[in-house]
Design a protein around this motif. Structure first.
Motif, mmCIF file in Angstrom:
data_model
loop_
_atom_site.group_PDB
_atom_site.id
_atom_site.type_symbol
_atom_site.label_atom_id
_atom_site.label_comp_id
_atom_site.label_asym_id
_atom_site.label_seq_id
_atom_site.Cartn_x
_atom_site.Cartn_y
_atom_site.Cartn_z
ATOM 1 N N MET A 103 33.865 1.775 39.483
ATOM 2 C CA MET A 103 33.440 1.854 40.874
ATOM 3 C C MET A 103 34.525 2.486 41.744
ATOM 4 S SD MET A 103 30.345 0.906 41.187
ATOM 5 C CE MET A 103 29.991 1.565 39.572
ATOM 6 N N GLY A 104 35.796 2.319 41.356
ATOM 7 C CA GLY A 104 36.872 2.959 42.106
ATOM 8 C C GLY A 104 36.799 4.467 42.003
ATOM 9 N N THR A 105 36.576 4.973 40.788
ATOM 10 C CA THR A 105 36.456 6.421 40.599
ATOM 11 C C THR A 105 35.207 6.941 41.282
ATOM 12 O OG1 THR A 105 37.679 6.381 38.515
ATOM 13 C CG2 THR A 105 36.219 8.252 38.883
ATOM 14 N N LEU A 106 34.108 6.208 41.155
ATOM 15 C CA LEU A 106 32.861 6.624 41.799
ATOM 16 C C LEU A 106 33.048 6.711 43.313
ATOM 17 C CD1 LEU A 106 29.329 5.590 40.769
ATOM 18 C CD2 LEU A 106 29.930 5.498 43.190
ATOM 19 N N SER A 107 33.737 5.734 43.886
ATOM 20 C CA SER A 107 33.989 5.741 45.321
ATOM 21 C C SER A 107 34.846 6.940 45.722
ATOM 22 C CB SER A 107 34.681 4.444 45.733
ATOM 23 O OG SER A 107 35.038 4.474 47.093
ATOM 24 N N ALA A 108 35.888 7.226 44.927
ATOM 25 C CA ALA A 108 36.750 8.364 45.243
ATOM 26 C C ALA A 108 35.970 9.665 45.209
ATOM 27 C CB ALA A 108 37.913 8.416 44.255
ATOM 28 N N VAL A 109 35.107 9.835 44.216
ATOM 29 C CA VAL A 109 34.302 11.048 44.114
ATOM 30 C C VAL A 109 33.336 11.143 45.294
ATOM 31 C CG1 VAL A 109 32.597 12.285 42.730
ATOM 32 C CG2 VAL A 109 34.514 11.146 41.598
ATOM 33 N N ALA A 110 32.713 10.028 45.635
ATOM 34 C CA ALA A 110 31.733 10.020 46.727
ATOM 35 C C ALA A 110 32.358 10.356 48.063
ATOM 36 C CB ALA A 110 31.044 8.653 46.796
ATOM 37 N N ILE A 144 28.146 -1.427 48.907
ATOM 38 C CA ILE A 144 29.003 -0.237 48.922
ATOM 39 C C ILE A 144 28.831 0.557 47.631
ATOM 40 C CG2 ILE A 144 31.384 0.585 48.982
ATOM 41 C CD1 ILE A 144 32.046 -1.801 50.784
ATOM 42 N N HIS A 145 28.760 -0.137 46.493
ATOM 43 C CA HIS A 145 28.495 0.561 45.229
ATOM 44 C C HIS A 145 27.207 1.373 45.328
ATOM 45 C CE1 HIS A 145 30.692 -2.994 43.027
ATOM 46 N NE2 HIS A 145 31.560 -2.123 43.542
ATOM 47 N N LEU A 146 26.161 0.720 45.801
ATOM 48 C CA LEU A 146 24.845 1.360 45.869
ATOM 49 C C LEU A 146 24.842 2.524 46.862
ATOM 50 C CD1 LEU A 146 22.731 -1.903 45.779
ATOM 51 C CD2 LEU A 146 22.943 -0.235 43.931
ATOM 52 N N GLU A 147 25.503 2.340 47.995
ATOM 53 C CA GLU A 147 25.566 3.416 48.991
ATOM 54 C C GLU A 147 26.316 4.626 48.449
ATOM 55 O OE1 GLU A 147 27.291 1.515 52.339
ATOM 56 O OE2 GLU A 147 25.424 0.545 52.974
ATOM 57 N N ASN A 148 27.402 4.393 47.707
ATOM 58 C CA ASN A 148 28.147 5.508 47.124
ATOM 59 C C ASN A 148 27.309 6.248 46.092
ATOM 60 O OD1 ASN A 148 30.517 5.234 48.627
ATOM 61 N ND2 ASN A 148 31.422 3.782 47.195
ATOM 62 N N MET A 149 26.563 5.505 45.298
ATOM 63 C CA MET A 149 25.700 6.156 44.304
ATOM 64 C C MET A 149 24.591 6.947 44.982
ATOM 65 S SD MET A 149 25.397 3.599 41.031
ATOM 66 C CE MET A 149 25.925 2.009 41.612
ATOM 67 N N LEU A 150 24.026 6.398 46.047
ATOM 68 C CA LEU A 150 22.988 7.120 46.785
ATOM 69 C C LEU A 150 23.551 8.397 47.393
ATOM 70 C CD1 LEU A 150 20.137 7.304 47.926
ATOM 71 C CD2 LEU A 150 20.891 5.855 49.835
ATOM 72 N N LYS A 151 24.737 8.318 47.974
ATOM 73 C CA LYS A 151 25.370 9.496 48.551
ATOM 74 C C LYS A 151 25.547 10.587 47.492
ATOM 75 C CE LYS A 151 28.964 8.921 51.233
ATOM 76 N NZ LYS A 151 30.372 8.706 51.693
ATOM 77 N N ILE A 159 23.244 10.201 38.238
ATOM 78 C CA ILE A 159 23.735 8.851 37.984
ATOM 79 C C ILE A 159 22.935 8.280 36.814
ATOM 80 C CG2 ILE A 159 24.140 6.553 38.939
ATOM 81 C CD1 ILE A 159 25.729 8.687 40.403
ATOM 82 N N ILE A 160 23.625 7.997 35.713
ATOM 83 C CA ILE A 160 22.970 7.435 34.521
ATOM 84 C C ILE A 160 23.656 6.110 34.210
ATOM 85 C CG2 ILE A 160 22.364 7.801 32.106
ATOM 86 C CD1 ILE A 160 22.500 10.775 32.566
ATOM 87 N N PRO A 161 23.165 5.009 34.780
ATOM 88 C CA PRO A 161 23.825 3.720 34.541
ATOM 89 C C PRO A 161 23.818 3.349 33.062
ATOM 90 C CG PRO A 161 22.248 3.578 36.353
ATOM 91 C CD PRO A 161 22.001 4.883 35.668
ATOM 92 N N ALA A 162 24.823 2.609 32.662
ATOM 93 C CA ALA A 162 24.918 2.175 31.260
ATOM 94 C C ALA A 162 23.921 1.045 31.020
ATOM 95 C CB ALA A 162 26.340 1.734 30.945
#
Length: 200
Positions: A103-110, A144-151, A159-162
């Motif tokens: 989630m940290g990397t995902l947030s940084a990318v977003a 916040i996780h969900l908002e970053n993925m939506l963005k 986004i391909i969740p495990a």
């Protein structure tokens, strides 16, 4: 491991649980004769040690041991090497997969925070309009996780969740791992036989 100018895939492994996903993805791409540019975060190295028992004191040595004998080409880039080839949009690649993606990397990318090679390479994919696939491995998810993925999804990031399926009758942990890797390969249109498809 030297760097070539050939096109290939960038594969990132972060500190999220599920390092075997990224390892299996790299193994499969190499077995298909593809070129893999591998980036592993410092936390990712710790997870490789904790979950897979890798001796990470010699990082390049353990990678050579793990991936040798496959027809593809592997190029390892330290995560701190912000000047690596894959940090530039002029270096051609076919896309990038971060598997698993913390989630940290995902947030940084977003949020466009590219302070290491992993996030910089992902930023390059987005700015160059190349495929970027993130495989988040976290539960439960907060807003916040969900908002970053939506963005990211709205920006064209896949986004391909495990979340492995069970309709194909998996018999082992390997079957579940292969299913997730196969879903990532499907997103790039790469033929494989990693799992039995619905209706087969």
């Amino acid at each position: 491991m030297s760097i070539s100018g050939s096109k290939g895939f960038v594969v990132g492994i972060t500190g999220a649980s599920g390092a075997i996903y990224g390892v299996r993805l790299a193994e499969t791409l190499l077995s298909l004769g593809r070129t893999v540019h591998l980036v592993i975060s410092n936390a990712g190295w710790r997870v490789l040690k904790e979950e897979l028992g890798w001796n990470v004191s010699d990082r390049e040595g353990v990678l050579n041991e793990q991936f040798r004998g496959r027809p593809g080409s592997l190029f390892y880039h330290p995560v701190a090497d912000i000047g690596a080839s894959i940090a530039s949009g002029s270096f051609r690649t076919e896309g990038m997969i971060i598997m698993p993606c913390s989630m940290g990397t995902l947030s940084a990318v977003a949020n466009g925070s590219s302070d290491n090679l992993m996030t910089r390479a992902a930023d390059v994919m987005m700015k160059e309009g190349r495929p970027l696939v993130l495989v988040p491995r976290e539960t439960p998810l907060h807003a916040i996780h969900l908002e970053n993925m939506l963005k990211l999804s709205r920006l064209g990031v896949r986004i391909i969740p495990a979340m492995p399926a069970f309709y194909f009758g998996p018999q082992s942990m390997d079957d579940l791992i292969n299913f997730m890797v196969g879903k990532v390969l499907d997103s790039f249109g790469i033929d494989h036989d990693l799992f039995r498809r619905w209706g087969e």
